[in-house]
Design a protein around this motif. Structure first.
Motif: not given
Length: 712
Positions: A543-549
């Motif tokens: 979910f953190e990666n989805a927010r960034m990428k």
């Protein structure tokens, strides 16, 4: 799986038939011979290999009596003499089993027989093939020709009238080849059609078309003049030749259509269990739309329509081995849910519906050898998943051939009759007729409650229902087995095993559950409007990666009966992980996909209604604002000092602001304490306390004191 000498096996891929010639005592090696191929030689096969081929559905056992030799009175002495002569030649060879099936040994033996009996190699080879391919009996060597004489031959028509003399002096005609040709044309044109004409009507049409001597007109209508009675065939002759040349199956097929003939008019010479050996030999699966309307579990005011019921029945025992009730289908998704239930732990399944179950009352949790289904959902690429994953042979019934699945069809009828008197919202025969009651308004049951009813009905059927039409074989009669599904199942498990296969429920879910694409974003795994998470996602910071990428897609498997959990799929490593609902979606926990979808649709309808109301309020607000502005513009125009220049107006902003601020302060400054005193009830203090100690301070003293208290 047991094999027997002379059994016939079929290779599906090559479309070839083979006969088993020999089996060793340990049941590990067999020799088979290809039929319909006189050049074939015996082949050596491992029993285990053939068993696997049958299990995966590439081969199967069949019953084919066309290769059996039936001795009849039509054989003559010369035929038996030829048979005995052939037997003398090969008798010493065929007794050398199993060595004769090996090429080197067989070649030596054939050479010895050639010299002993002075016959050629092809002759011996022909005798051996006939003997092996036709059942390894002496009569297999009988010649293929018979002297049938003149039996069944038609006599040619001469000049004299055949048949009995006419009663009323009308001779009629002899039915020669030309007349028979006309008969055939008339029968095929006027009788063997979907118009369902009678044979008499076909006869009359034939006379009009082929036996008209002249034509004439009456009131402008063309009519025909028939030939004399002695020059036309009689109706009796016409019927006679029809009955002689056409059999019932040809006529019914032509008049009713092949599909309807196969369904309603074919001969019924076998029972369903004649095709099976024991439990699991064959399951039948089918779906029907129940004749009852249901309401939503979320809100009983929501009528959600009629449910789909899938049943899976074991042909041998007639036991219901799996079921699915939902709003999905009839479709592949619904069928897969029913198959998933086939291998499910029935005790755990029943507990989901608050039903206590003794495992012995519903012990089925196995996949079968063969599954018979409708075309529809089981035809196409989806079925390959069944074959690839479980070696499950799927057979599709032909269109309009519900009779091929008679067991499961009959069970549907039984269920409908059992529950009809009890259910509110049940559709009666007068549904949709003018003036009939609208049964939809009587709906009371939820999907879960209806499933509970069906589970109880199936349990009662499996354990109590007496199968009056079940044909017990000798073994069942000998062991005094009652034709009750659970009793037949238990007996079959003990005495006729080998067809059932245990497969884990998790594997079946992985392979068969419906799948769909979900989106991973910073709010979770989004699927069907529901938010999920899983341990893998937390550990790998999805979910953190989805927010960034940015978001991405993943494949999920899901159980539409209960959307509390879904499964992340990775087939490359055979991996799946369970996902759970996030708090924002907990309100959907325990509900089916259909109920959740209906809930969301209702919310969208409410939102749509509110959007319109909100839009009306915004329009009203705009009108109010415009009215205020219009009044302000009017006031501005009425009091505008046109003598002031633009520079004077802009330059006076600071002074104007100060004046307005002072004016505003005077308006806003209200005696707070006085207001409180006026609104507060007067409390009398004790008389010994001096009044001067409680004089009202002014506003400045009050604010100063409050500030000091705050600093402390």
């Amino acid at each position: 799986m047991n094999f027997y000498v002379n059994e016939i096996l079929q290779d599906y891929q090559q479309e070839s038939l083979y006969r088993i010639l020999w089996l060793d005592p340990s049941n590990s090696i067999m020799y088979i011979l290809e039929l319909n191929n006189p050049k074939a030689f015996p082949e050596k096969k491992l029993v285990s290999e053939m068993t696997d081929l049958i299990v995966v559905g590439e081969w199967r056992k069949i019953i084919d009596n066309s290769y059996d030799v039936i001795v009849s009175n039509e054989y003559e002495n010369k035929h038996y003499e030829a048979r005995d002569a052939a037997w003398v030649i090969i008798e010493d060879i065929v007794k050398e089993e199993p060595a004769i099936y090996e090429k080197s040994f067989r070649t030596e033996l054939i050479k010895e027989v050639q010299e002993k009996h002075d016959v050629t190699y092809p002759t011996i080879r022909k005798y051996l093939y006939k003997y092996w391919s036709r059942g390894k009996t002496i009569d297999a060597l009988l010649p293929d020709y018979k002297n049938s004489g003149a039996k069944g031959k038609e006599r040619k028509a001469g000049e004299n009238k055949r048949g009995r003399p006419p009663v009323y002096g009308v001779k009629g005609i002899n039915v020669d080849e030309e007349t028979k040709r006309i008969f055939r044309l008339a029968i095929e044109k006027y009788y063997l059609t979907s118009k369902q004409n009678s044979l008499t009507a076909a006869y009359k049409f034939m006379l009009k078309e082929f036996y008209a001597e002249n034509i004439y007109y009456e009131n402008g209508v063309e009519k025909v003049l028939l030939k004399d009675e002695d020059a036309i065939p009689t109706l009796t002759q016409f019927k006679y030749w029809y009955q002689k040349e056409y059999n019932a199956s040809e006529v019914l097929t032509a008049r009713k259509g092949e599909k309807r003939f196969n369904k309603d008019h074919r001969a019924v010479l076998n029972t369903s269990q004649s095709e099976v050996f024991g439990p699991g030999s064959r399951y039948q699966i089918d779906a029907t739309i129940a004749d009852v309307y249901l309401v939503s579990e979320v809100n009983r005011n929501w009528i959600i329509g009629r449910p789909v019921v899938y049943l899976v029945m074991d042909v041998f025992s007639r036991m219901a081995v799996g079921m699915y009730v939902g709003l999905e289908g009839p479709s592949w998704a619904g069928a897969m849910m029913a198959l998933t239930n086939v291998v499910a732990d029935k005790k755990a399944y029943c507990s989901e519906y608050d039903i206590e179950l003794n495992e012995n009352d519903w012990p089925s949790r196995h996949l079968p050898e063969i599954l018979l289904a409708d075309k529809g959902e089981f035809e196409g690429y989806n079925v390959e998943r069944l074959v690839r994953a479980f070696n499950l042979h799927v057979e599709n019934a032909a269109s309009y051939r519900a009779d091929w699945k008679g067991i499961v069809e009959k069970q549907f009828d039984l269920i409908q009759k059992k529950v009809k008197p009890l259910l509110p919202g049940y559709i009666d025969v007068d549904f949709q007729e003018r003036g009939a009651k609208d049964y939809r308004l009587d709906a009371k049951l939820t999907l879960k409650e209806f499933t509970q009813i069906l589970i109880k009905q199936i349990l009662q059927y499996n354990t109590k229902h007496y199968l009056k039409s079940y044909v017990r074989d000798r073994d069942l009669v000998s062991d005094n087995v009652q034709p009750i599904p659970i009793e037949l199942w238990r007996w079959g498990i003990q005495n006729r095993t080998g067809k059932l296969r245990i497969v884990s429920e998790e594997l079946v879910k992985l392979q068969l559950l419906p799948r769909g694409n979900a989106t991973v974003n910073h709010k979770g795994i989004q699927f069907k409007g529901i938010s999920y998470s899983c341990d893998k996602a937390i550990k790998e910071s999805w979910f953190e990666n989805a927010r960034m990428k940015g978001s991405w897609k993943i494949e999920l498997a899901f159980d539409p009966r209960n959307m509390s959990h879904v499964y992340v799929i990775d087939e490359t490593i055979g991996y799946f992980e369970e996902c759970y609902m996030l708090e924002v979606s907990k309100r959907y926990e325990g509900l089916s996909l259909d109920e959740i979808t209906y809930w969301r649709q209702q919310e969208r309808r409410i939102e749509q209604d509110q959007n319109h109301k909100q839009l009306q309020k915004e329009i009203d607000y705009i009108a109010d604002v415009e009215a205020i502005i219009k009044q302000a513009e009017k006031e501005k125009k009425a009091h505008q000092d046109r003598t002031l220049s633009k520079a004077e107006q802009v330059g006076a902003i600071r002074d104007n602001r100060k004046v307005e601020k002072d004016r505003q302060r005077k308006v806003e400054s209200k005696p707070i304490i006085e207001k409180q005193v006026e609104a507060t009830e007067v409390i009398l203090f004790p008389q010994n306390v001096a009044e001067t100690d409680f004089k009202r301070p002014n506003v400045r003293e009050f604010l100063k004191r409050r500030k000091e208290d705050k600093n402390e």
